[in-house]
Design a protein around this motif. Structure first.
Motif, PDB file in Angstrom:
ATOM      1  N   ASN A 146     -23.899  48.863  80.920  1.00 26.73           N
ATOM      2  CA  ASN A 146     -22.769  48.077  81.437  1.00 26.73           C
ATOM      3  C   ASN A 146     -21.730  48.935  82.143  1.00 26.73           C
ATOM      4  O   ASN A 146     -20.521  48.688  82.055  1.00 26.73           O
ATOM      5  N   VAL A 147     -22.191  49.966  82.832  1.00 25.39           N
ATOM      6  CA  VAL A 147     -21.318  50.796  83.671  1.00 25.39           C
ATOM      7  C   VAL A 147     -21.649  50.487  85.128  1.00 25.39           C
ATOM      8  O   VAL A 147     -22.816  50.540  85.529  1.00 25.39           O
ATOM      9  N   SER A 148     -20.656  50.172  85.922  1.00 25.69           N
ATOM     10  CA  SER A 148     -20.902  49.816  87.319  1.00 25.69           C
ATOM     11  C   SER A 148     -21.057  51.062  88.181  1.00 25.69           C
ATOM     12  O   SER A 148     -20.587  52.150  87.826  1.00 25.69           O
ATOM     13  N   GLY A 149     -21.724  50.867  89.314  1.00 25.26           N
ATOM     14  CA  GLY A 149     -21.883  51.979  90.242  1.00 25.26           C
ATOM     15  C   GLY A 149     -20.560  52.479  90.782  1.00 25.26           C
ATOM     16  O   GLY A 149     -20.376  53.681  90.995  1.00 25.26           O
ATOM     17  N   GLY A 150     -19.614  51.577  90.984  1.00 25.07           N
ATOM     18  CA  GLY A 150     -18.290  51.973  91.458  1.00 25.07           C
ATOM     19  C   GLY A 150     -17.577  52.877  90.482  1.00 25.07           C
ATOM     20  O   GLY A 150     -16.873  53.820  90.880  1.00 25.07           O
ATOM     21  N   GLN A 151     -17.753  52.619  89.190  1.00 24.76           N
ATOM     22  CA  GLN A 151     -17.129  53.463  88.175  1.00 24.76           C
ATOM     23  C   GLN A 151     -17.753  54.859  88.167  1.00 24.76           C
ATOM     24  O   GLN A 151     -17.047  55.859  87.995  1.00 24.76           O
ATOM     25  N   VAL A 152     -19.051  54.924  88.362  1.00 25.93           N
ATOM     26  CA  VAL A 152     -19.729  56.213  88.436  1.00 25.93           C
ATOM     27  C   VAL A 152     -19.217  57.011  89.630  1.00 25.93           C
ATOM     28  O   VAL A 152     -18.916  58.210  89.528  1.00 25.93           O
ATOM     29  N   MET A 153     -19.096  56.346  90.781  1.00 30.81           N
ATOM     30  CA  MET A 153     -18.615  57.022  91.982  1.00 30.81           C
ATOM     31  C   MET A 153     -17.158  57.475  91.828  1.00 30.81           C
ATOM     32  O   MET A 153     -16.790  58.579  92.222  1.00 30.81           O
ATOM     33  N   ALA A 154     -16.340  56.612  91.222  1.00 32.41           N
ATOM     34  CA  ALA A 154     -14.930  56.947  91.025  1.00 32.41           C
ATOM     35  C   ALA A 154     -14.784  58.180  90.146  1.00 32.41           C
ATOM     36  O   ALA A 154     -13.947  59.059  90.415  1.00 32.41           O
ATOM     37  N   ALA A 155     -15.592  58.276  89.092  1.00 29.77           N
ATOM     38  CA  ALA A 155     -15.530  59.428  88.193  1.00 29.77           C
ATOM     39  C   ALA A 155     -15.894  60.713  88.928  1.00 29.77           C
ATOM     40  O   ALA A 155     -15.247  61.748  88.749  1.00 29.77           O
ATOM     41  N   LYS A 156     -16.897  60.643  89.790  1.00 35.15           N
ATOM     42  CA  LYS A 156     -17.320  61.839  90.520  1.00 35.15           C
ATOM     43  C   LYS A 156     -16.253  62.263  91.525  1.00 35.15           C
ATOM     44  O   LYS A 156     -16.031  63.469  91.733  1.00 35.15           O
ATOM     45  N   VAL A 157     -15.591  61.299  92.154  1.00 30.91           N
ATOM     46  CA  VAL A 157     -14.511  61.629  93.082  1.00 30.91           C
ATOM     47  C   VAL A 157     -13.358  62.309  92.338  1.00 30.91           C
ATOM     48  O   VAL A 157     -12.828  63.337  92.780  1.00 30.91           O
ATOM     49  N   ILE A 158     -12.985  61.764  91.194  1.00 33.62           N
ATOM     50  CA  ILE A 158     -11.876  62.317  90.416  1.00 33.62           C
ATOM     51  C   ILE A 158     -12.181  63.741  89.975  1.00 33.62           C
ATOM     52  O   ILE A 158     -11.358  64.659  90.151  1.00 33.62           O
ATOM     53  N   VAL A 159     -13.364  63.954  89.412  1.00 33.93           N
ATOM     54  CA  VAL A 159     -13.730  65.281  88.913  1.00 33.93           C
ATOM     55  C   VAL A 159     -13.792  66.295  90.046  1.00 33.93           C
ATOM     56  O   VAL A 159     -13.285  67.413  89.935  1.00 33.93           O
ATOM     57  N   SER A 160     -14.398  65.906  91.163  1.00 32.74           N
ATOM     58  CA  SER A 160     -14.515  66.841  92.285  1.00 32.74           C
ATOM     59  C   SER A 160     -13.151  67.217  92.844  1.00 32.74           C
ATOM     60  O   SER A 160     -12.900  68.395  93.144  1.00 32.74           O
ATOM     61  N   LEU A 161     -12.246  66.251  92.974  1.00 31.27           N
ATOM     62  CA  LEU A 161     -10.909  66.551  93.492  1.00 31.27           C
ATOM     63  C   LEU A 161     -10.117  67.420  92.514  1.00 31.27           C
ATOM     64  O   LEU A 161      -9.369  68.317  92.939  1.00 31.27           O
ATOM     65  N   VAL A 162     -10.290  67.188  91.214  1.00 29.98           N
ATOM     66  CA  VAL A 162      -9.600  68.023  90.218  1.00 29.98           C
ATOM     67  C   VAL A 162     -10.119  69.464  90.287  1.00 29.98           C
ATOM     68  O   VAL A 162      -9.337  70.416  90.271  1.00 29.98           O
ATOM     69  N   VAL A 163     -11.441  69.612  90.373  1.00 29.07           N
ATOM     70  CA  VAL A 163     -12.018  70.956  90.462  1.00 29.07           C
ATOM     71  C   VAL A 163     -11.574  71.645  91.750  1.00 29.07           C
ATOM     72  O   VAL A 163     -11.239  72.834  91.745  1.00 29.07           O
ATOM     73  N   ILE A 164     -11.560  70.909  92.855  1.00 29.76           N
ATOM     74  CA  ILE A 164     -11.099  71.479  94.126  1.00 29.76           C
ATOM     75  C   ILE A 164      -9.654  71.942  94.006  1.00 29.76           C
ATOM     76  O   ILE A 164      -9.295  73.034  94.463  1.00 29.76           O
ATOM     77  N   ALA A 165      -8.798  71.126  93.377  1.00 28.04           N
ATOM     78  CA  ALA A 165      -7.396  71.490  93.214  1.00 28.04           C
ATOM     79  C   ALA A 165      -7.249  72.752  92.375  1.00 28.04           C
ATOM     80  O   ALA A 165      -6.465  73.664  92.714  1.00 28.04           O
ATOM     81  N   ILE A 166      -7.989  72.842  91.269  1.00 31.82           N
ATOM     82  CA  ILE A 166      -7.896  74.023  90.397  1.00 31.82           C
ATOM     83  C   ILE A 166      -8.356  75.278  91.129  1.00 31.82           C
ATOM     84  O   ILE A 166      -7.687  76.324  91.079  1.00 31.82           O
ATOM     85  N   VAL A 167      -9.481  75.182  91.813  1.00 33.59           N
ATOM     86  CA  VAL A 167     -10.000  76.334  92.556  1.00 33.59           C
ATOM     87  C   VAL A 167      -9.031  76.742  93.661  1.00 33.59           C
ATOM     88  O   VAL A 167      -8.784  77.940  93.882  1.00 33.59           O
ATOM     89  N   ASP A 168      -8.464  75.763  94.350  1.00 32.11           N
ATOM     90  CA  ASP A 168      -7.513  76.069  95.422  1.00 32.11           C
ATOM     91  C   ASP A 168      -6.257  76.748  94.882  1.00 32.11           C
ATOM     92  O   ASP A 168      -5.700  77.654  95.527  1.00 32.11           O
ATOM     93  N   ILE A 169      -5.798  76.334  93.717  1.00 28.41           N
ATOM     94  CA  ILE A 169      -4.611  76.964  93.117  1.00 28.41           C
ATOM     95  C   ILE A 169      -4.901  78.432  92.788  1.00 28.41           C
ATOM     96  O   ILE A 169      -4.082  79.321  93.066  1.00 28.41           O
ATOM     97  N   VAL A 170      -6.071  78.698  92.203  1.00 24.36           N
ATOM     98  CA  VAL A 170      -6.439  80.081  91.889  1.00 24.36           C
ATOM     99  C   VAL A 170      -6.553  80.909  93.170  1.00 24.36           C
ATOM    100  O   VAL A 170      -6.087  82.053  93.229  1.00 24.36           O
ATOM    101  N   CYS A 171      -7.178  80.336  94.198  1.00 24.82           N
ATOM    102  CA  CYS A 171      -7.292  81.038  95.483  1.00 24.82           C
ATOM    103  C   CYS A 171      -5.918  81.315  96.076  1.00 24.82           C
ATOM    104  O   CYS A 171      -5.688  82.385  96.653  1.00 24.82           O
ATOM    105  N   PHE A 172      -5.005  80.360  95.940  1.00 25.69           N
ATOM    106  CA  PHE A 172      -3.637  80.531  96.444  1.00 25.69           C
ATOM    107  C   PHE A 172      -2.981  81.729  95.767  1.00 25.69           C
ATOM    108  O   PHE A 172      -2.315  82.543  96.426  1.00 25.69           O
TER     109      PHE A 172
END
Length: 244
Positions: free
Chosen positions: A96-122
């Protein structure tokens, strides 16, 4: 609504744990930091004081491009195709998990990881911390189109093997702005690439010209790519949903 948010939160936690459990994904997420350390303390370690501003501006724009290319190609494209191959997505749908919820989770995680990596690079680059907040905002904004494009390619890829073929265009598109220094032709093409607007905006940020008319075109390019990739994602997501 609360149930949907709880499911997205649980899926986000699962995807975040998968990053640390999978060595290939974890290494690719750390590679942008490694490249910045290499650039800053090896390749440009003996640069003259006159060249330092140009080098810092180059690294400030390059770091997010590395982060977007490597992270999207692995945390989204590779992970999504692996879940399809192992039928993890089908299991989630039955739970009972929708495809939209799966996609939303992947977007959130990827953006969080990108932000963390970018902060360290900064921090590695050693830029003025007064630029950190707009730096993160611009990098996240510029990452959205590549994140959506990675979702599209992840949906159309049949297995992990085919995702490796699709990962190359993602990385090339993300790193394209780095080649703008090779001539006017390269610069024009790079400026209109998915990460080109972000790269140009970060250059303006470093020069203190972010809130000038020079930022209009890079912003238009950035939002145009977001709209195009969002529409493409909607079309592909609906079609894959019907096909499944």
């Amino acid at each position: 609504m609360n149930a949907a948010l709880r499911k997205i939160g649980a899926l986000s936690v699962k995807d975040a744990k998968d990053i640390f459990r999978n060595p290939a994904i974890a290494v690719c997420a750390l590679m942008p930091i490694g490249f910045m350390l290499l650039y800053r303390f090896v390749m440009f370690s003996d640069m003259s004081p006159e060249a330092e501003p140009a080098v810092d501006a180059f690294l400030l724009g390059t770091a997010p491009c590395f982060a977007v290319g490597m992270i999207c190609s692995m945390t989204i494209l590779y992970a999504l195709s692996e879940e399809k191959e192992k039928h993890t997505l089908r299991t989630l749908m039955l739970a009972n998990v929708s495809g939209g919820q799966v996609m939303a989770a992947k977007v959130i995680v990827s953006l969080v990881v990108i932000a963390i990596v970018d902060i360290v690079c900064f921090v590695v680059i050693g830029a003025d911390f007064s630029m950190l907040a707009p730096f993160i905002v611009l990098t996240l904004l510029g990452s959205v189109s590549t994140v959506l494009l990675s979702l599209v390619l992840g949906l159309v890829s049949r297995d992990v093997m085919s995702s490796g073929v699709f990962a190359l265009p993602i990385i090339v598109l993300a790193l394209l702005p780095m080649f703008s220094m090779f001539g006017d032709g390269f610069e024009t093409v790079a400026s209109y690439s998915p990460c080109g607007g972000m790269y140009d905006l970060l250059g303006l940020l470093y020069e203190g010209r972010l809130f000038t008319s020079d930022a209009i075109m890079p912003l238009v390019v950035t939002f145009a790519w977001i709209v195009v990739c969002a529409l493409l994602f909607v079309v592909v997501f609906k079609r894959m949903g019907r096909d499944n």
